[in-house]
Scaffold this active site. Structure first.
Site, short mmCIF file in Angstrom:
data_model
loop_
_atom_site.label_atom_id
_atom_site.label_comp_id
_atom_site.label_asym_id
_atom_site.label_seq_id
_atom_site.Cartn_x
_atom_site.Cartn_y
_atom_site.Cartn_z
N SER A 57 1.63 -9.77 -1.13
CA SER A 57 1.23 -8.37 -0.92
C SER A 57 1.53 -7.81 0.47
O SER A 57 1.74 -6.61 0.61
CB SER A 57 -0.25 -8.20 -1.25
OG SER A 57 -1.05 -9.07 -0.46
N LYS A 97 0.81 -1.23 0.00
CA LYS A 97 0.00 0.00 0.00
C LYS A 97 0.84 1.28 0.00
O LYS A 97 0.44 2.29 -0.54
CB LYS A 97 -0.96 0.00 1.18
CG LYS A 97 -2.08 -1.03 1.00
CD LYS A 97 -3.27 -0.72 1.86
CE LYS A 97 -4.47 -1.55 1.45
NZ LYS A 97 -4.34 -2.97 1.84
N GLU A 119 -9.78 6.71 3.43
CA GLU A 119 -10.67 5.74 4.06
C GLU A 119 -9.82 4.52 4.42
O GLU A 119 -8.79 4.28 3.82
CB GLU A 119 -11.78 5.33 3.09
CG GLU A 119 -11.40 4.23 2.08
CD GLU A 119 -10.30 4.62 1.08
OE1 GLU A 119 -10.12 5.83 0.85
OE2 GLU A 119 -9.63 3.71 0.56
C1 LIG Z 1 -5.24 -3.96 1.46
C2 LIG Z 1 -4.56 -5.21 1.16
C3 LIG Z 1 -4.95 -6.04 0.08
C4 LIG Z 1 -6.15 -5.75 -0.76
O1 LIG Z 1 -6.13 -4.56 -1.51
P1 LIG Z 1 -5.86 -4.52 -3.06
O2 LIG Z 1 -6.14 -3.11 -3.44
O3 LIG Z 1 -6.78 -5.50 -3.72
O4 LIG Z 1 -4.44 -4.89 -3.27
C5 LIG Z 1 -4.22 -7.18 -0.18
N1 LIG Z 1 -3.15 -7.53 0.58
C6 LIG Z 1 -2.75 -6.77 1.62
C7 LIG Z 1 -1.58 -7.22 2.42
C8 LIG Z 1 -3.43 -5.60 1.95
O5 LIG Z 1 -3.01 -4.86 3.00
#
Ligand SMILES: *Cc1c(COP(=O)(O)O)cnc(C)c1O
Length: 392
Positions: free
Chosen positions: A376, A89, A111
């Site tokens: 992610s 993020k 948000e």
């Molecule tokens: C917020 C988040 C997501 C989901 O958000 P996307 O916009 O779909 O990437 C996925 N993995 C992690 C670790 C997150 O913090």
């Protein structure tokens, strides 16, 4: 590029900017400037320097040997979990805060659901000395106390959303309402959602993920392209970043994984591409989960980051054109995948990320197949959930 939005912000039939008149000048200002700013040398220098020294990029591309052995393919993990603040993020919040500064904005709103985007936004506001207001559902404020504490320590003001289910969708509604009343604020959206140009702006800022993947794969395998890329999808920003520079390389298989919650047909799910229909949510035409009256159906997933009733318009388009394959994983499958990665690779993934890992057993893999899974985020924030379910 075929996968860029047109001049009105549409990917095929999806996207656009469904906004009230009052927001028009503000959105237009961003639309008229964002590409020029992002492509400018000055921005690129500042953005890349912060990504390197503040975030810790490039994030490693790690060959997961034991995972590869287990599934009979060559599996790399793109380690977004190692970024400052623990997920992908921050790539987006660093980029948008620089754009906000170029546009002379001093008041930032955001948000947040689980608090991850709120923390990433509060972090860059602290870094730049800008005012930060975060909208968060009252229920989420209770569930996510550690992230609320982080945001407060970083100097952010938190405004509880008390309508509806008091979760992410309601926090987004409150943020948009505030934005309409205070159009001079900069709305730092956390995923590839919202009115044009936000989805494209966020995709371009997350594209650093696939930009690095190309040269890292070339270094390690001699080829820029893997056979398959897998990423989880809430709104779709980490998937958009991991897919971006491969969208036109049609031979690269793209797999987007949604949260099936207790099961796609259980009534407790967030598998938008399976259950959704075309509609408008948060300023954008996309696919979303709705009832026969067009009212939003509450999504459910064990992971707060995937608990969103829509997907961004780019993903609706990738689904429609079959450029990406959409799969899903239940809460239970995601938990098992997280325990497995932890045991065999020593990496505790975020619950969101665990959904991407959970499709490996459902795929027909070949020994010479090269796969990149976008890791992610890290699992620190989910420890309580992991421990609770281990004991069950
Ligand atoms: C917020 C988040 C997501 C989901 O958000 P996307 O916009 O779909 O990437 C996925 N993995 C992690 C670790 C997150 O913090």
């Amino acid at each position: 590029m075929k996968y860029n939005p047109d001049e009105n912000g549409y990917y095929g039939q999806f996207g656009g900017a469904f906004i009230p008149e009052l927001l028009y000048p503000n959105v237009k200002e961003i639309e008229d400037n964002y590409i020029q700013i992002i492509e400018s040398e000055e921005f690129q220098e500042e953005y890349k320097a912060l990504l390197k020294d503040y975030v810790g990029r490039p994030s490693p591309l790690y060959l997961a040997k034991r995972l590869s052995e287990k599934y009979g393919a060559t599996i790399y993990l793109k380690r977004e979990d190692l970024n400052h603040t623990g997920a992908h993020k921050v790539n987006n919040t660093i980029g948008q805060i620089l754009i906000a500064k170029k546009l002379g904005k001093t008041n930032i709103i955001a948000e947040t659901g689980a608090g991850q985007h709120g923390v990433a936004t509060a972090t860059v506001c602290a870094l730049m000395g800008l005012d930060c207001t975060v909208f968060m559902g009252e229920v989420d404020i209770e569930r996510q106390a550690p992230n609320v504490a982080r945001m407060r320590m970083l100097g952010a003001k938190i405004i509880p959303a008390t309508s509806g289910s008091k979760t992410l969708k309601d926090a987004t509604n409150e943020a948009i309402r505030y934005w309409i009343q205070n159009p001079e604020t900069f709305y730092l959206i956390g995923s590839v959602v919202g009115p044009h140009p936000h989805p494209d702006m966020v995709a371009r800022l997350q594209a650093i993920i696939s930009e690095e993947m190309k040269w890292q794969l070339k270094e390690k395998t001699g080829k820029e392209n893997p056979d398959t890329i897998i990423a989880c999808v809430g709104g779709g920003s980490n998937a958009a970043g991991a897919f971006y520079h491969y969208l036109e390389d049609e031979e690269v298989e793209l797999i987007a994984v949604e949260a099936a919650g207790l099961g796609v047909d259980s009534g407790e799910s967030a598998a938008t591409s399976q259950l959704g229909e075309v509609g408008v949510i948060h300023g954008s035409k996309t696919i979303l989960m709705q009832d026969e009256y067009g009212q939003i159906v509450e999504p459910y997933s064990i992971s707060a980051g995937l608990d969103y009733p829509g997907v961004g318009p780019l993903h609706a388009f990738l689904h429609d054109t079959k450029r990406a394959k959409f799969m899903n994983a239940t809460d239970e499958e995601a938990l098992q995948a997280a325990y497995e990665l932890t045991k065999i690779e020593g990496i505790i993934p975020a619950l969101e990320t665990a959904h991407a890992l959970a499709v490996l057993p459902k795929m027909d893999l070949k020994p010479d197949q090269t796969i990149v899974i976008n890791l992610s985020g890290r699992g620190d924030k989910d420890l309580e959930t992991y421990i609770k379910h281990l004991e069950d």
